[in-house]
Design a protein around this motif. Sequence first.
Motif, short mmCIF file in Angstrom:
data_model
loop_
_atom_site.label_atom_id
_atom_site.label_comp_id
_atom_site.label_asym_id
_atom_site.label_seq_id
_atom_site.Cartn_x
_atom_site.Cartn_y
_atom_site.Cartn_z
N LYS A 29 0.83 -1.21 0.00
CA LYS A 29 0.00 0.00 0.00
C LYS A 29 0.86 1.26 0.00
O LYS A 29 0.57 2.23 -0.70
CB LYS A 29 -0.94 0.00 1.20
CG LYS A 29 -2.00 -1.07 1.10
CD LYS A 29 -2.87 -1.12 2.32
CE LYS A 29 -3.85 -2.28 2.15
NZ LYS A 29 -4.99 -2.19 3.00
N SER A 30 1.93 1.25 0.79
CA SER A 30 2.82 2.42 0.87
C SER A 30 3.46 2.72 -0.48
O SER A 30 3.57 3.89 -0.88
CB SER A 30 3.92 2.18 1.90
OG SER A 30 3.38 2.08 3.19
N ARG A 31 3.88 1.69 -1.18
CA ARG A 31 4.56 1.86 -2.46
C ARG A 31 3.70 2.52 -3.52
O ARG A 31 4.21 3.07 -4.50
CB ARG A 31 5.09 0.52 -2.97
CG ARG A 31 6.23 0.01 -2.14
CD ARG A 31 6.74 -1.36 -2.57
NE ARG A 31 7.77 -1.80 -1.65
CZ ARG A 31 9.05 -1.40 -1.70
NH1 ARG A 31 9.44 -0.57 -2.64
NH2 ARG A 31 9.91 -1.84 -0.82
N LYS A 32 2.40 2.48 -3.35
CA LYS A 32 1.48 3.09 -4.31
C LYS A 32 1.19 4.55 -4.01
O LYS A 32 0.54 5.23 -4.80
CB LYS A 32 0.17 2.31 -4.34
CG LYS A 32 0.33 0.91 -4.87
CD LYS A 32 -0.96 0.14 -4.80
CE LYS A 32 -0.76 -1.30 -5.27
NZ LYS A 32 -1.98 -2.10 -5.11
N LEU A 33 1.66 5.05 -2.87
CA LEU A 33 1.35 6.42 -2.46
C LEU A 33 2.38 7.41 -2.98
O LEU A 33 3.56 7.10 -3.13
CB LEU A 33 1.26 6.50 -0.94
CG LEU A 33 0.17 5.64 -0.31
CD1 LEU A 33 0.24 5.74 1.21
CD2 LEU A 33 -1.21 6.03 -0.82
#
Length: 108
Positions: A29-33
């Motif tokens: 999820k973090s990598r998509k932000l």
Amino acid sequence: MYYARVVQYKLGIGQRDIAEKLTKEFDKKSRKLVGFRGSVYFFDDPSGEYRALSYWDTKAEAEQAHKKLFPELESKLQSVTREKPIVKFYEVFEATDDEDLMASHIKI
């Protein structure tokens, strides 16, 4: 200059599988932000303490990630621990300049 967000939580001894599952889920999820730079994870199995360190381009992006991710993490942790997670934000200081960094990694 960039920023770090550190999340610390305690699950208890013998809960590494839960920590690994949460880590993988929130890493994706973090990598998509917007503004995400990378992350490092710290597992202390004997104490049951776990930390996630993520790097962000700006403080605002780190705070925005926190607003999006933290409520979901808190919700998931409620079913496995009574302890609340702790979050801190830091400005990252680089002790070397680019030239020193390159010299330390290249063998001539």
